[in-house]
Design a protein around this motif. Structure first.
Motif, PDB file in Angstrom:
ATOM      1  N   ASP A 170       0.856  -1.187   0.000  1.00 30.96           N
ATOM      2  CA  ASP A 170       0.000   0.000   0.000  1.00 30.96           C
ATOM      3  C   ASP A 170       0.892   1.237   0.000  1.00 30.96           C
ATOM      4  O   ASP A 170       1.591   1.507   0.983  1.00 30.96           O
ATOM      5  N   PRO A 171       0.900   2.018  -1.092  1.00 30.81           N
ATOM      6  CA  PRO A 171       1.793   3.182  -1.170  1.00 30.81           C
ATOM      7  C   PRO A 171       1.313   4.393  -0.390  1.00 30.81           C
ATOM      8  O   PRO A 171       1.978   5.432  -0.388  1.00 30.81           O
ATOM      9  N   HIS A 172       0.170   4.286   0.289  1.00 33.21           N
ATOM     10  CA  HIS A 172      -0.393   5.466   0.938  1.00 33.21           C
ATOM     11  C   HIS A 172       0.514   6.035   2.014  1.00 33.21           C
ATOM     12  O   HIS A 172       0.662   7.248   2.132  1.00 33.21           O
ATOM     13  N   GLN A 173       1.130   5.164   2.823  1.00 32.38           N
ATOM     14  CA  GLN A 173       1.918   5.684   3.940  1.00 32.38           C
ATOM     15  C   GLN A 173       3.096   6.511   3.444  1.00 32.38           C
ATOM     16  O   GLN A 173       3.413   7.565   4.012  1.00 32.38           O
ATOM     17  N   LEU A 174       3.752   6.069   2.372  1.00 29.82           N
ATOM     18  CA  LEU A 174       4.854   6.863   1.825  1.00 29.82           C
ATOM     19  C   LEU A 174       4.342   8.189   1.272  1.00 29.82           C
ATOM     20  O   LEU A 174       4.941   9.248   1.511  1.00 29.82           O
ATOM     21  N   ALA A 175       3.233   8.150   0.531  1.00 24.82           N
ATOM     22  CA  ALA A 175       2.661   9.389   0.005  1.00 24.82           C
ATOM     23  C   ALA A 175       2.285  10.331   1.137  1.00 24.82           C
ATOM     24  O   ALA A 175       2.474  11.556   1.050  1.00 24.82           O
ATOM     25  N   PHE A 176       1.755   9.774   2.228  1.00 24.80           N
ATOM     26  CA  PHE A 176       1.387  10.591   3.385  1.00 24.80           C
ATOM     27  C   PHE A 176       2.610  11.280   3.975  1.00 24.80           C
ATOM     28  O   PHE A 176       2.579  12.486   4.270  1.00 24.80           O
ATOM     29  N   TYR A 177       3.701  10.544   4.159  1.00 25.50           N
ATOM     30  CA  TYR A 177       4.895  11.130   4.751  1.00 25.50           C
ATOM     31  C   TYR A 177       5.470  12.229   3.862  1.00 25.50           C
ATOM     32  O   TYR A 177       5.899  13.287   4.352  1.00 25.50           O
ATOM     33  N   GLU A 231      -8.265  14.720   1.953  1.00 28.48           N
ATOM     34  CA  GLU A 231      -8.925  13.560   2.549  1.00 28.48           C
ATOM     35  C   GLU A 231      -8.342  12.268   1.981  1.00 28.48           C
ATOM     36  O   GLU A 231      -8.070  11.313   2.715  1.00 28.48           O
ATOM     37  N   ILE A 232      -8.162  12.235   0.660  1.00 29.88           N
ATOM     38  CA  ILE A 232      -7.598  11.045   0.018  1.00 29.88           C
ATOM     39  C   ILE A 232      -6.143  10.859   0.437  1.00 29.88           C
ATOM     40  O   ILE A 232      -5.707   9.744   0.734  1.00 29.88           O
ATOM     41  N   GLY A 233      -5.369  11.960   0.467  1.00 31.31           N
ATOM     42  CA  GLY A 233      -3.959  11.857   0.800  1.00 31.31           C
ATOM     43  C   GLY A 233      -3.708  11.549   2.257  1.00 31.31           C
ATOM     44  O   GLY A 233      -2.772  10.816   2.593  1.00 31.31           O
ATOM     45  N   GLU A 234      -4.551  12.081   3.136  1.00 25.57           N
ATOM     46  CA  GLU A 234      -4.325  11.904   4.565  1.00 25.57           C
ATOM     47  C   GLU A 234      -4.754  10.525   5.050  1.00 25.57           C
ATOM     48  O   GLU A 234      -4.093   9.918   5.898  1.00 25.57           O
ATOM     49  N   PHE A 235      -5.863  10.012   4.503  1.00 26.28           N
ATOM     50  CA  PHE A 235      -6.403   8.749   4.999  1.00 26.28           C
ATOM     51  C   PHE A 235      -6.263   7.597   4.007  1.00 26.28           C
ATOM     52  O   PHE A 235      -6.430   6.441   4.390  1.00 26.28           O
ATOM     53  N   GLY A 236      -5.967   7.919   2.738  1.00 28.29           N
ATOM     54  CA  GLY A 236      -5.766   6.879   1.747  1.00 28.29           C
ATOM     55  C   GLY A 236      -7.041   6.517   1.018  1.00 28.29           C
ATOM     56  O   GLY A 236      -8.139   6.562   1.597  1.00 28.29           O
ATOM     57  N   PRO A 237      -6.930   6.153  -0.267  1.00 22.90           N
ATOM     58  CA  PRO A 237      -8.135   5.831  -1.048  1.00 22.90           C
ATOM     59  C   PRO A 237      -8.838   4.564  -0.577  1.00 22.90           C
ATOM     60  O   PRO A 237      -9.997   4.344  -0.924  1.00 22.90           O
ATOM     61  N   ARG A 238      -8.162   3.721   0.215  1.00 23.53           N
ATOM     62  CA  ARG A 238      -8.790   2.495   0.703  1.00 23.53           C
ATOM     63  C   ARG A 238      -9.543   2.704   2.019  1.00 23.53           C
ATOM     64  O   ARG A 238     -10.249   1.799   2.470  1.00 23.53           O
ATOM     65  N   SER A 239      -9.375   3.858   2.638  1.00 27.74           N
ATOM     66  CA  SER A 239     -10.033   4.136   3.911  1.00 27.74           C
ATOM     67  C   SER A 239     -11.478   4.565   3.680  1.00 27.74           C
ATOM     68  O   SER A 239     -11.889   4.891   2.567  1.00 27.74           O
ATOM     69  N   ALA A 283     -14.526  10.558  -0.159  1.00 29.17           N
ATOM     70  CA  ALA A 283     -14.087  11.689  -0.974  1.00 29.17           C
ATOM     71  C   ALA A 283     -14.063  11.312  -2.454  1.00 29.17           C
ATOM     72  O   ALA A 283     -14.486  12.099  -3.312  1.00 29.17           O
ATOM     73  N   ILE A 284     -13.572  10.123  -2.779  1.00 27.03           N
ATOM     74  CA  ILE A 284     -13.550   9.673  -4.177  1.00 27.03           C
ATOM     75  C   ILE A 284     -14.968   9.535  -4.716  1.00 27.03           C
ATOM     76  O   ILE A 284     -15.258   9.929  -5.858  1.00 27.03           O
ATOM     77  N   LYS A 285     -15.857   9.010  -3.895  1.00 24.74           N
ATOM     78  CA  LYS A 285     -17.255   8.894  -4.313  1.00 24.74           C
ATOM     79  C   LYS A 285     -17.840  10.257  -4.613  1.00 24.74           C
ATOM     80  O   LYS A 285     -18.599  10.431  -5.576  1.00 24.74           O
ATOM     81  N   ARG A 286     -17.471  11.252  -3.806  1.00 24.95           N
ATOM     82  CA  ARG A 286     -17.993  12.601  -4.026  1.00 24.95           C
ATOM     83  C   ARG A 286     -17.442  13.196  -5.320  1.00 24.95           C
ATOM     84  O   ARG A 286     -18.175  13.820  -6.087  1.00 24.95           O
ATOM     85  N   TRP A 290       3.432   7.455  -7.841  1.00 27.91           N
ATOM     86  CA  TRP A 290       2.643   7.102  -9.018  1.00 27.91           C
ATOM     87  C   TRP A 290       1.678   5.958  -8.698  1.00 27.91           C
ATOM     88  O   TRP A 290       0.516   5.990  -9.101  1.00 27.91           O
ATOM     89  N   ARG A 291       2.146   4.951  -7.950  1.00 30.40           N
ATOM     90  CA  ARG A 291       1.256   3.845  -7.590  1.00 30.40           C
ATOM     91  C   ARG A 291       0.077   4.357  -6.762  1.00 30.40           C
ATOM     92  O   ARG A 291      -1.055   3.909  -6.943  1.00 30.40           O
ATOM     93  N   PHE A 292       0.349   5.319  -5.868  1.00 32.91           N
ATOM     94  CA  PHE A 292      -0.720   5.892  -5.054  1.00 32.91           C
ATOM     95  C   PHE A 292      -1.741   6.606  -5.932  1.00 32.91           C
ATOM     96  O   PHE A 292      -2.957   6.350  -5.838  1.00 32.91           O
ATOM     97  N   TRP A 293      -1.271   7.510  -6.788  1.00 36.07           N
ATOM     98  CA  TRP A 293      -2.207   8.284  -7.608  1.00 36.07           C
ATOM     99  C   TRP A 293      -2.849   7.431  -8.690  1.00 36.07           C
ATOM    100  O   TRP A 293      -3.983   7.716  -9.118  1.00 36.07           O
ATOM    101  N   ARG A 294      -2.165   6.384  -9.145  1.00 37.58           N
ATOM    102  CA  ARG A 294      -2.792   5.480 -10.110  1.00 37.58           C
ATOM    103  C   ARG A 294      -3.981   4.778  -9.467  1.00 37.58           C
ATOM    104  O   ARG A 294      -5.035   4.601 -10.097  1.00 37.58           O
ATOM    105  N   GLU A 295      -3.833   4.379  -8.205  1.00 43.23           N
ATOM    106  CA  GLU A 295      -4.941   3.760  -7.492  1.00 43.23           C
ATOM    107  C   GLU A 295      -6.115   4.730  -7.376  1.00 43.23           C
ATOM    108  O   GLU A 295      -7.277   4.337  -7.534  1.00 43.23           O
ATOM    109  N   VAL A 296      -5.810   5.997  -7.121  1.00 43.75           N
ATOM    110  CA  VAL A 296      -6.869   7.013  -7.077  1.00 43.75           C
ATOM    111  C   VAL A 296      -7.507   7.157  -8.459  1.00 43.75           C
ATOM    112  O   VAL A 296      -8.737   7.235  -8.587  1.00 43.75           O
ATOM    113  N   GLY A 297      -6.673   7.186  -9.511  1.00 44.52           N
ATOM    114  CA  GLY A 297      -7.202   7.321 -10.864  1.00 44.52           C
ATOM    115  C   GLY A 297      -8.107   6.171 -11.259  1.00 44.52           C
ATOM    116  O   GLY A 297      -9.149   6.374 -11.909  1.00 44.52           O
ATOM    117  N   VAL A 298      -7.747   4.958 -10.893  1.00 41.72           N
ATOM    118  CA  VAL A 298      -8.604   3.803 -11.177  1.00 41.72           C
ATOM    119  C   VAL A 298      -9.933   3.950 -10.446  1.00 41.72           C
ATOM    120  O   VAL A 298     -11.005   3.670 -11.006  1.00 41.72           O
TER     121      VAL A 298
END
Length: 423
Positions: A56-63, A117-125, A131-134, A182-190
Motif C-alpha cells: 500500500d503506497p499510501h503511507q509513503l505518500a502521506f509522509y 482527505e484522500i492523501g491523509e487517509f488513503g483511497p482504501r479508507s 471523498a472519491i465517491k464525491r 505514481w502507484r498511489f495516484w494510479r490507485e486514485v485514478g482507477v
C-alpha cells in the motif's frame, strides 16, 4: 602608572579568554545541532526508504505530502491549477461549472479538501473512499469531460508537487519515492474511473505522456485568463480583517472581473469605492500584483504563462528579480534541511492549518437524502458540494483562514446564488 596598566592588561586578557570560550562554545553547539539534525534527517529518510516497496503506497505518500515536504507539496498542487487552466477543454468545463466565478476561494478549498482527505487517509479508507465517491458524483454531472483531460489532471496532482520538491526543497526524491507516488495516484485514478492508465511500474511513461500532452494541448483561451484572475484575486483577499472579510474586498473582486469594452481580457475596475475603503482596495491590488509577479517568476514554463494570459506580465519581470525569488525559495529549502529537525508525525499537515468539522445550523442537520444535499449546497459552491458525512458533521475547508472569513465567503456565495435565481 604601572598598576593601572597591569590591571588593564589583565582585564583585556580575561575578556579575550571569555570571548574565545564563547566562540568555541557557539561553534561546538552549532556543530552538535547540525549533527543532530543530519542524523534525524537520515533516520527519517531511511524509514521512508523502507516504505518504497510496501504493498500500500499510501503511507509513503502521506509522509512526503504531510510530514517531509508539506509546504512544497501544497505549493506544487496549488500551482497545478494553472496547468489545468492552460488546456482549453478543461478551462471550458471549469468556466461552465462557474465554481471559480461564483466563489473561487471555496472552489479552491473544496478541491484541496477532497485531495487532502484522500492523501491523509488513503483511497482504501472510509474517508478516502467517501471523498472519491464525491468526486465521481461531481464529475457525473458533466458529460463532456474527456478521458485525457481527467488523466492530465491526475498527472498534475502526481508530478507537479514532484517538480516543485526537486526544484526548491533540500533534497531530491528517489526513483522509489516517485514510483510509489505514481502507484498511489494510479490507485486514485482507477477509483475515479480513468481508463487506460499505465501500469504501476510505468511512471516514466506517464510522466512523458503528460509532457507531450502539454506540448500538444496548451493554448490561450479567454476562459483561462478569467480563471487565473479569479484565483489570484481570491488569494489577494487572504489576510486578517478588514482585508480578509470585508464587503469592500468582495466588491473589489466582483468589480475587477466585470467585462470592459476597451479590454479583450475583461478585466477592469468597478464603480469607484468610498474614500474610506481606498486603503483596503490598495492592499488587495498590491497583493494581486505581488502574487502575479511571484507566479511569473517561479513558473519556468513560458508556454504555460502565455496559455493562461500572463505573457505580458512575464515580460515585465526582470531576470534579476526572477532569479532572486527562485534563489530565495531554494535557499529556504536548504536551510530547512540543514537547521530544522524533521517534523514529527504527530504534527503532520500543511503549514496552512488544519481542516475543521462543522455542523451548520442552517438547512437542518444530519439527515440523509434531500436534506443532506440541501445542507451541502449551503456550505459550498453549486458544482463542488461536499455532502459526505462523518458522525453527522459536514466537513468543509478552513485552510489558512479563520472561521469568520469562511462565514463571510459562504454569505457572499448565498447572496450570489439568490441573485442568480432572481435573474
Amino acid at each position: 602608572m604601572l598598576l593601572p596598566a597591569a590591571l588593564c592588561g589583565l582585564l583585556a586578557a580575561a575578556a579575550s579568554s571569555t570571548s574565545e570560550r564563547l566562540l568555541r562554545t557557539l561553534l561546538l553547539s552549532t556543530a552538535g545541532w547540525l549533527l543532530v539534525v543530519a542524523t534525524l534527517r537520515w533516520r527519517r529518510r531511511a524509514f521512508i526508504r523502507t516504505l518504497e516497496t510496501a504493498e500500500d503506497p499510501h503511507q509513503l505518500a502521506f509522509y512526503l505530502a504531510f510530514v517531509e515536504f508539506p509546504f512544497m507539496f501544497e505549493a506544487g498542487t496549488s500551482f497545478g491549477f494553472f496547468n489545468t487552466f492552460a488546456v482549453p477543454t478543461i478551462s471550458a468545463v471549469l468556466e461552465g461549472a462557474r465554481g471559480f466565478k461564483v466563489c473561487p476561494q471555496v472552489r479552491y478549498d473544496d478541491t484541496l479538501l477532497l485531495m487532502h482527505e484522500i492523501g491523509e487517509f488513503g483511497p482504501r479508507s472510509e474517508r478516502g473512499s467517501a471523498a472519491i465517491k464525491r468526486v465521481n458524483a461531481i464529475h457525473a454531472r458533466w458529460k463532456g469531460i474527456k478521458r485525457d483531460d481527467m488523466a492530465y489532471t491526475l498527472w498534475v496532482f502526481t508530478f507537479s508537487p514532484i517538480t516543485w520538491i526537486e526544484r526548491y526543497e533540500w533534497r531530491r526524491l528517489s526513483v522509489g519515492e516517485k514510483a510509489a507516488l505514481w502507484r498511489f495516484w494510479r490507485e486514485v485514478g482507477v477509483a475515479l474511473n480513468i481508463a487506460g492508465l499505465p501500469d504501476q511500474e510505468s511512471w516514466r511513461e506517464f510522466e512523458e505522456w503528460g509532457r507531450n500532452y502539454e506540448t500538444e494541448k496548451f493554448a490561450y483561451r479567454k476562459a483561462a485568463r478569467k480563471l487565473t484572475d479569479q484565483v489570484v484575486l481570491a488569494a489577494s483577499r487572504w489576510g486578517p480583517p478588514p482585508i480578509g472579510s470585508s464587503d469592500v474586498a468582495s466588491k473589489e473582486i466582483e468589480g475587477v472581473l466585470q467585462p470592459h469594452p476597451d479590454r479583450a481580457e475583461g478585466v477592469a475596475s468597478g464603480p469607484p469605492p468610498p474614500s474610506s475603503s481606498w486603503g483596503v482596495l490598495a492592499m488587495i491590488r498590491f497583493k494581486r500584483s505581488v502574487l502575479t509577479t511571484v507566479i511569473c517568476a517561479l513558473c519556468e514554463q513560458d508556454t504555460l504563462l502565455s496559455s493562461i494570459g500572463l505573457e505580458e506580465e512575464k515580460r515585465s519581470v526582470s531576470w534579476l528579480l526572477a532569479g532572486t525569488l527562485r534563489t530565495a525559495v531554494a535557499l529556504r529549502g536548504v536551510l530547512i534541511g540543514l537547521l530544522l529537525l524533521p517534523r514529527p508525525r504527530s504534527l503532520a499537515g500543511t503549514i496552512l492549518g488544519p481542516r475543521v468539522a462543522a455542523n451548520p445550523s442552517a438547512g437542518g442537520g444530519g439527515g440523509g437524502g434531500g436534506g443532506e444535499e440541501e445542507l451541502a449546497s449551503q456550505i459550498s459552491c453549486p458544482m463542488m458540494v461536499l455532502s459526505y458525512r462523518e458522525s453527522k458533521q459536514y466537513k468543509f475547508s478552513e485552510i489558512g483562514h479563520p472561521a469568520s472569513y469562511h462565514a463571510q465567503v459562504q454569505k457572499e456565495h448565498s447572496a450570489a446564488r439568490v441573485g442568480a435565481g432572481a435573474s
